[in-house]
Design a protein around this motif. Structure first.
Motif, short mmCIF file in Angstrom:
data_model
loop_
_atom_site.label_atom_id
_atom_site.label_comp_id
_atom_site.label_asym_id
_atom_site.label_seq_id
_atom_site.Cartn_x
_atom_site.Cartn_y
_atom_site.Cartn_z
N ARG A 90 1.29 -0.88 -0.37
CA ARG A 90 0.10 0.58 -0.23
C ARG A 90 0.48 0.94 0.41
N MET A 91 1.85 1.72 0.60
CA MET A 91 2.95 2.31 0.72
C MET A 91 3.98 2.21 -0.56
N MET A 92 3.57 1.69 -1.21
CA MET A 92 4.26 1.64 -2.52
C MET A 92 3.24 2.14 -3.49
N ASN A 93 2.29 1.84 -3.48
CA ASN A 93 1.05 1.95 -4.03
C ASN A 93 1.43 3.58 -3.96
N THR A 94 0.70 4.01 -2.80
CA THR A 94 1.61 5.74 -2.75
C THR A 94 2.34 6.45 -3.45
N LEU A 95 4.16 5.92 -2.96
CA LEU A 95 4.35 6.67 -3.31
C LEU A 95 5.46 6.56 -4.59
N VAL A 96 4.83 5.20 -5.63
CA VAL A 96 5.48 4.85 -6.90
C VAL A 96 4.23 4.24 -7.48
N VAL A 97 3.57 3.63 -7.30
CA VAL A 97 3.33 2.69 -8.49
C VAL A 97 1.84 3.46 -9.02
N LYS A 98 0.97 3.97 -8.32
CA LYS A 98 -0.15 5.03 -8.96
C LYS A 98 0.95 5.78 -9.78
N HIS A 99 1.46 6.91 -9.39
CA HIS A 99 2.32 7.42 -10.39
C HIS A 99 2.72 7.03 -11.57
N LYS A 100 3.54 6.27 -11.51
CA LYS A 100 4.05 5.16 -12.79
C LYS A 100 2.94 4.48 -13.49
N LEU A 101 2.20 4.67 -13.28
CA LEU A 101 0.87 4.34 -14.05
C LEU A 101 -0.16 5.24 -14.67
N LYS A 102 0.04 6.02 -14.01
CA LYS A 102 -0.41 7.37 -14.23
C LYS A 102 0.45 7.90 -15.65
N GLU A 103 2.42 7.72 -15.44
CA GLU A 103 3.00 7.72 -16.01
C GLU A 103 2.68 7.79 -17.82
N ILE A 104 2.54 5.61 -17.46
CA ILE A 104 2.49 4.79 -18.39
C ILE A 104 0.96 5.39 -18.78
N PHE A 105 -0.38 5.38 -18.78
CA PHE A 105 -0.49 5.84 -19.80
C PHE A 105 -0.70 6.51 -20.20
N GLU A 106 -0.06 7.74 -19.77
CA GLU A 106 0.11 9.17 -20.60
C GLU A 106 0.54 9.13 -21.26
N TYR A 107 2.08 8.34 -22.01
CA TYR A 107 2.86 8.06 -22.86
C TYR A 107 1.71 7.44 -23.94
N ARG A 108 1.12 6.48 -23.51
CA ARG A 108 0.30 5.50 -23.98
C ARG A 108 -0.75 6.61 -24.79
N GLU A 109 -1.04 7.35 -24.42
CA GLU A 109 -2.20 8.31 -24.84
C GLU A 109 -1.50 9.56 -25.57
N LYS A 110 -0.86 9.59 -25.78
CA LYS A 110 0.74 10.89 -26.03
C LYS A 110 0.72 9.87 -27.39
N LYS A 111 1.36 8.74 -27.75
CA LYS A 111 1.53 7.79 -28.58
C LYS A 111 0.60 7.46 -29.36
N VAL A 112 -0.80 7.30 -28.70
CA VAL A 112 -2.48 7.33 -29.84
C VAL A 112 -2.49 8.28 -30.53
N ASN A 113 -2.22 9.30 -29.40
CA ASN A 113 -2.12 10.80 -30.39
C ASN A 113 -0.99 10.51 -31.87
N GLU A 114 -0.12 10.64 -31.70
CA GLU A 114 0.79 10.21 -33.31
C GLU A 114 0.63 8.84 -33.97
N ILE A 115 -0.44 7.94 -34.07
CA ILE A 115 -0.22 7.70 -34.60
C ILE A 115 -1.81 7.67 -35.72
N PHE A 116 -2.21 7.56 -34.71
CA PHE A 116 -3.78 8.20 -35.37
C PHE A 116 -4.39 9.77 -34.73
N ASN A 117 -4.34 10.33 -34.59
CA ASN A 117 -5.08 11.74 -33.74
C ASN A 117 -4.33 12.90 -34.30
N SER A 118 -2.60 12.88 -35.55
CA SER A 118 -2.69 13.68 -36.16
C SER A 118 -2.46 13.67 -37.57
N LYS A 119 -3.55 12.86 -37.93
CA LYS A 119 -3.13 13.07 -39.63
C LYS A 119 -3.96 14.52 -39.71
#
Length: 153
Positions: free
Chosen positions: A124-153
């Motif tokens: 639970r401590m690791m989630n608060t300090l690291v994991v939830k932020h890492k998941l947020k980062e991963i999904f933000e990166y994914r959103e950026k890449k999906v925008n580059e692939i599909f939404n920049s046409k």
């Protein structure tokens, strides 16, 4: 065991067929995962996604330490949704639903992840300090890449 959830919604400028073809292919996972994760598919049968498919990876979520991760595609409804679940890896629970809904201008893509960490209070401590932020980062990166692939046409 404390179960957490993470939901994201993104619009994709593509047909449901194009969107499904891209996201249901394990080959494309590396394209939408941050390089900092050290994500590498180590074994899968090279087939299009199907229920029961096992995919093995190596990931380096923290300090460059390589960890094995095995997921199973448990449910597939062609063009609509699929679910992957961890069978072995860093989480005590990983259940990831991917939904695809046609809209007037493309596809509404929704991800819903339920996850839990091992080690009780330490997890639970690791989630608060690291994991939830890492998941947020991963999904933000994914959103950026999906925008580059599909939404920049």
């Amino acid at each position: 065991m404390k179960v957490y959830s993470k939901q994201t919604v993104q619009h994709v400028n593509a047909s449901i067929e194009e969107c499904w073809a891209f996201f249901s292919s394990p080959r494309n996972l590396q394209k939408i995962t941050p390089k900092t994760m050290g994500f590498q598919i180590t074994d899968f049968d090279e087939k299009n996604m199907y229920a029961g498919q096992i995919i093995q990876y190596k990931v380096s979520p923290l300090l460059g330490i390589k960890l094995p991760w095995v997921t199973e595609i448990t449910i597939v409804k062609e063009g609509s949704y699929f679910i992957d679940e961890q069978r072995f890896g860093p989480y005590a629970l990983w259940h990831h639903k991917h939904f695809f809904e046609p809209t007037e201008n493309g596809v509404k893509m929704t991800d819903l992840v339920h996850y839990a960490l091992p080690f009780g209070f330490l997890g639970r401590m690791m989630n608060t300090l690291v994991v939830k932020h890492k998941l947020k980062e991963i999904f933000e990166y994914r959103e950026k890449k999906v925008n580059e692939i599909f939404n920049s046409k």
